[in-house]
Enzyme design. Structure first.
Site, short mmCIF file in Angstrom:
data_model
loop_
_atom_site.label_atom_id
_atom_site.label_comp_id
_atom_site.label_asym_id
_atom_site.label_seq_id
_atom_site.Cartn_x
_atom_site.Cartn_y
_atom_site.Cartn_z
N LYS A 104 0.82 -1.21 0.00
CA LYS A 104 0.00 0.00 0.00
C LYS A 104 0.86 1.26 0.00
O LYS A 104 0.57 2.22 -0.73
CB LYS A 104 -0.94 -0.01 1.21
CG LYS A 104 -2.01 -1.08 1.13
CD LYS A 104 -2.77 -1.26 2.44
CE LYS A 104 -3.78 -2.41 2.34
NZ LYS A 104 -4.50 -2.66 3.60
N GLN A 112 -4.78 -1.55 9.81
CA GLN A 112 -4.66 -2.83 9.11
C GLN A 112 -5.28 -3.97 9.94
O GLN A 112 -4.96 -4.14 11.12
CB GLN A 112 -3.19 -3.14 8.81
CG GLN A 112 -2.95 -4.42 8.04
CD GLN A 112 -3.53 -4.37 6.64
OE1 GLN A 112 -3.45 -3.34 5.95
NE2 GLN A 112 -4.11 -5.47 6.20
N ASP A 150 -10.77 2.60 4.17
CA ASP A 150 -11.13 1.18 4.08
C ASP A 150 -12.63 1.01 3.86
O ASP A 150 -13.08 -0.07 3.44
CB ASP A 150 -10.73 0.44 5.37
CG ASP A 150 -9.40 -0.27 5.23
OD1 ASP A 150 -8.98 -0.55 4.08
OD2 ASP A 150 -8.77 -0.56 6.27
#
Length: 372
Positions: A115, A159, A182
């Site tokens: 990422k 995460q 997200d």
């Protein structure tokens, strides 16, 4: 000489079950008719048989088109890079992504590295904040609140998965909705379900982009989503079945969702009539060739590490028996190299969207969402 009326002689040639009817209409004198007719019929029958066989060979189905997620992701990252440069050239601050990584899960560290590399490629600044697996929930919540209040942070993600002693839902809901790249905050999930513009979860959005950019039709089609997780299976189903005329356009498909309690034979009944199958259950070889119909499109979201009996090493496989299914499907995504790269690419798009949402007016945000 005596002329006979028109005579019709017909025969039927068979080639691989294909019936070719050959007719000969002729006018001739009686004493020339038998031999001439038979010779002409034999010639036409051989010709028709050859054409029927050639057609049969040419119409045999080819293997599925393998959709390269890497290629599509490169295209999207290129679009994102142009978007960032245009945004910065207009006098705006460069978008910034903050990633919170808890613990030492190797897979999580690998995902975060991918990422941040993608962010650098498209011109987004980023940082990774490391916390030990022993971090308490309250400390993590304090960190999220600090990042929420930091005007320099446009996109924020924690995460997953998190250690067992931390409530993932509470953490996801602590992230500011406007920075939730997200798309896991309950408000963003609700807006998605109501077909409103919002931050879409990156993996489902990646699946949606694969389908759209490949030209796979969804309107009125039968779709099976194998897997009902709140971060992948459920959002994919929502994107595919909702109204294409709404603020956040959907796919107008008829969607069936299966899960761990769906009997395998019942799953097979659904997949055998499905035009599109999205496998997101986390079960290796869940979808096999006998479970799909000819020409179905198969999107494999699964990421499973199994032991290769030939090499004795772990390797990545999806939820689909790739080699078997590709012989019947029209389209198929590989694992790795399919949905994975798209997830990272869509995260970049969300980060840019987050940066712009802090500056743009509400009507501009709607237009931006409709064009994305």
């Amino acid at each position: 000489m005596v002329c006979t009326p028109f005579c019709l002689i017909s025969t039927r040639c068979v080639c691989f079950g294909t019936h070719v009817r050959v007719s000969l209409l002729f006018e001739s004198y009686l004493h020339h008719a038998p031999m001439a007719a038979l010779r002409a019929l034999r010639k036409l029958c051989r010709l028709s048989q050859h054409q029927a066989c050639s057609f049969h060979r040419s119409s045999s189905r080819q293997e599925a088109v393998i959709i390269s997620g890497r290629k599509l992701a490169r295209q999207i990252r290129s679009e994102a890079r142009d978007d960032v440069e245009e945004w910065v050239s207009a006098g705006n601050r460069r978008p910034h992504l903050s990633v919170v990584l808890v613990g030492d899960n190797p897979a999580s560290h690998s995902y975060v590295l991918n990422k941040t590399r993608a962010a650098a490629e498209v011109g987004i600044s980023s940082e990774t904040i490391l916390k030990p697996s022993s971090v308490c929930e309250e400390e993590l919540l304090d960190l999220i609140e600090k990042l929420n209040s930091d005007h320099r942070v446009d996109g924020l993600l924690v995460q997953l998965p998190l250690p067992d002693h931390i409530d993932e839902r509470r953490i996801c809901n602590a992230v500011c909705t406007g920075k939730d790249v997200d798309g896991f905050h309950v408000v963003n999930v609700g807006r998605m379900c109501l077909d409103q513009s919002t931050m879409l979860p990156a993996t489902p959005w990646g699946v949606w982009e694969i389908i759209k950019r490949t030209g796979i039709q969804t309107l009125g089609k039968n779709v099976v989503v194998a897997g009902r997780s709140k971060n992948v299976g459920m959002p994919i189903a929502m994107l595919l079945h909702t109204d294409g005329r709404h603020e956040r356009p959907g796919g107008d498909a008829t969607v069936t969702i299966s899960h761990r309690y769906t009997p395998k034979e019942q799953l097979r009944q659904h997949t055998q009539i499905a035009d599109i199958i999205v496998a997101a259950a986390g079960i290796p070889n869940l979808i096999t060739a006998d479970m799909i119909k000819e020409g179905a499109a198969v999107i494999d979201v699964g990421i499973n590490r199994i032991l290769d009996p030939l090499t004795g090493k772990n390797r990545l496989v999806g939820d689909v028996d790739f080699e078997g299914v590709r012989k019947k499907a029209s389209y198929i995504t590989p694992v790795p190299g399919g949905v994975g790269p798209m997830t990272v690419a869509m995260l970049m798009k969300n980060t840019i969207k987050a940066a712009k949402s802090l500056v743009l007016t509400p009507p501009q945000r709607v237009r931006m969402a409709a064009s994305s």
